[in-house]
Write an enzyme that holds these catalytic residues in place. Structure first.
Site, PDB file in Angstrom:
ATOM      1  N   SER A 170      16.869  29.315  24.900  1.00  0.00           N
ATOM      2  CA  SER A 170      16.233  29.625  23.689  1.00  0.00           C
ATOM      3  C   SER A 170      17.388  30.821  23.303  1.00  0.00           C
ATOM      4  CB  SER A 170      15.260  30.565  24.021  1.00  0.00           C
ATOM      5  OG  SER A 170      14.347  30.798  22.738  1.00  0.00           O
TER       6      SER A 170
ATOM      7  N   ASP B 186      16.434  27.739  20.285  1.00  0.00           N
ATOM      8  CA  ASP B 186      15.768  26.139  20.216  1.00  0.00           C
ATOM      9  C   ASP B 186      14.767  25.940  19.263  1.00  0.00           C
ATOM     10  OD1 ASP B 186      14.032  27.892  21.472  1.00  0.00           O
ATOM     11  OD2 ASP B 186      13.270  26.664  22.790  1.00  0.00           O
TER      12      ASP B 186
ATOM     13  N   ASP C 283      11.837  26.535  18.057  1.00  0.00           N
ATOM     14  CA  ASP C 283      10.487  26.656  18.352  1.00  0.00           C
ATOM     15  C   ASP C 283       9.714  27.836  17.596  1.00  0.00           C
ATOM     16  OD1 ASP C 283      11.332  28.452  20.165  1.00  0.00           O
ATOM     17  OD2 ASP C 283       9.905  27.466  21.740  1.00  0.00           O
TER      18      ASP C 283
ATOM     19  N   ASP D 240      14.918  30.585  16.021  1.00  0.00           N
ATOM     20  CA  ASP D 240      15.611  31.147  17.188  1.00  0.00           C
ATOM     21  C   ASP D 240      16.581  29.891  17.556  1.00  0.00           C
ATOM     22  OD1 ASP D 240      13.565  29.451  18.140  1.00  0.00           O
ATOM     23  OD2 ASP D 240      12.878  30.789  19.917  1.00  0.00           O
TER      24      ASP D 240
END
Length: 454
Positions: A99, A245, A247, A243
């Site tokens: 992340s 990743d 999500d 962010d």
């Protein structure tokens, strides 16, 4: 390698420094263990743009294939794109990402078929146990028939599915600045937004897991400064930051001012309730704004309050048959997305809501942003329990004050509330406070911080 799994297997995922804490040989063992615990004949695996991600993802796939499991490798993807693949293909999945953590970190987010989460209580503890055993006894014996490794591109299908859930056909033209933070939003946004009446101003779309421009964590105000400035310079209708990743999404209005994730939760909840005939359950965690349950009730829905953390939200989503869930951390969960979180779908809802009327975003979200919040304030303390006990002693027994222990300690009155909860991984207490006006919020916040840090 000699690995201490207690340092990298967290409550919801695997995460640590590569190669110091884990490497491809360990990833291969995790792949074999994941195959065994899920009992699946086939799985899907994807990864983000970090330098170590392709190697770790490939090793995990080989470990699963050695156990006789067929592996679909979807390559570069956002975490919610991996959830899409898990849901659409009906397969357990593994996403290689850390992340917003710094470049030297990497991790694995795992799910069962239909994007059902794998956490400590739903398989992660068993996976850790198997890997620890194999570190001592050696790799498991390969299956008599190894599984296949197949490449598949799911980006177009993912984008089409998201667009099928939000009607954007009649929105007015909008100018939107998107800061991908050199993360996976730079991969997904061009395809998802293609063909929509949007003028896209891209920022940091180059995939670069070393994050050369800023940390890919939009909840830290320092990381949206560039986006805020660009929105003002461009005269854009809004800005969106993802962010690492992709999500989670964070929104700023036409002035560059941050829009609270609670306001986004309330806005999307109202839209999802309208799609469902004004009926349905909406999940929110206990540190989202009072605005969220109020808006849900006003639009005919039933709000359900839960602990902080995606595993609790997803469990409640499934248990209550909820249509939507939101968290203060800008995670948004949708029944129509297998109860999984997708910042991209939340972003499309914001675009649809803004583009479906003539006013600016600041005026639109004012309806959903009714109170004054402190944001999350972390304090490092040596003894979390004694500080929580001191807070309890200061507030219990007062007239018109209620205390509850759903997650840490929440203290509420008619005019304000606060929650203090310990971090699971660090010596921190996290404070969130909210009130009907700025002066009251400041007074309550400072009083509680005085006890925490006293």
């Amino acid at each position: 390698m000699a690995a201490d799994l207690s340092q990298i297997v967290k409550a919801y995922d695997v995460r640590g420094v590569v190669p110091d804490q884990w490497d491809e040989s360990l990833a291969e063992l995790f792949g074999a263990a994941f195959a065994q615990v899920t009992g699946a004949d086939a799985i899907v695996v994807g990864h983000d743009m970090r330098p170590s991600s392709p190697g770790l993802s490939g090793a995990f796939a080989r470990g699963a294939a050695a156990r006789g499991v067929d592996v679909t490798e979807i390559g570069l993807c956002s975490t919610d794109q991996l959830y899409y693949a898990s849901g659409a293909l009906g397969l357990p999945g593994a996403m290689f990402t850390a992340s917003h953590n710094p470049a030297q970190y990497n991790g694995i987010k795992m799910c069962r078929a239909g994007a059902a989460p794998v956490g400590q209580d739903t398989g992660l503890a068993e996976i850790r146990e198997l890997v620890e055993g194999r570190l001592e006894s050696g790799a498991p014996q390969s299956a008599s028939r190894p599984g296949t490794l197949t490449r598949r591109d799911t980006l177009e299908d993912y984008a089409a599915y998201l667009r099928s859930l939000v009607d954007l056909t009649s929105i007015r033209p909008l100018k939107v600045v998107v800061d991908a933070g050199n993360g996976m939003g730079g991969h997904t946004v061009p395809t998802v937004f293609a063909g929509l009446p949007l003028t896209l101003v891209p920022m940091y779309f180059e995939l670069d897991g070393t994050f050369p421009n800023h940390e890919a964590n939009p909840l830290d105000p320092a990381n949206i400064v560039d986006l805020q400035q660009r929105v003002r310079e461009e005269g854009a209708d809004l800005g969106i930051a993802f962010d690492g990743d992709a999500d989670r999404c964070f929104v700023v209005d036409e002035h560059g001012d941050p829009v609270s994730p609670s306001a986004i939760t309330a806005l999307v909840a109202a839209r999802e309730l309208a799609r469902n005939g004004g009926r349905g359950t909406v999940i929110h965690n206990l540190i989202t704004s009072w605005s969220v349950p109020e808006v849900v009730r006003e639009h005919g829905g039933t709000p359900v309050r839960t602990r902080v953390g995606h595993s609790f939200i997803k469990a409640e989503m499934a248990d209550k048959g909820a249509i939507f869930g939101g968290e203060h951390s800008a995670h948004y969960y949708f029944k129509d997305f297998w109860n999984a979180d997708t910042g991209m779908l939340a972003a499309l809802h914001v675009l649809a809501a803004l583009g479906g009327q003539d006013g600016p975003l600041s005026a639109l979200v004012a309806e959903y942003d009714r109170y004054v919040g402190s944001g999350e304030i972390n304090s490092e303390v040596a003894d979390q329990k004694s500080r929580l006990a001191a807070i309890r002693a200061a507030y219990e027994g007062h007239d018109d004050t209620t205390l509850d222990d759903l997650d840490g300690l929440t203290v509420s009155t008619a005019d304000w509330w606060f929650n203090v909860r310990p971090s699971n991984t660090e010596p921190f207490l996290r404070l969130n406070a909210e009130a009907r006006d700025e002066a009251t919020m400041t007074k309550v916040r400072d009083e509680v911080l005085g006890i925490i840090r006293g």
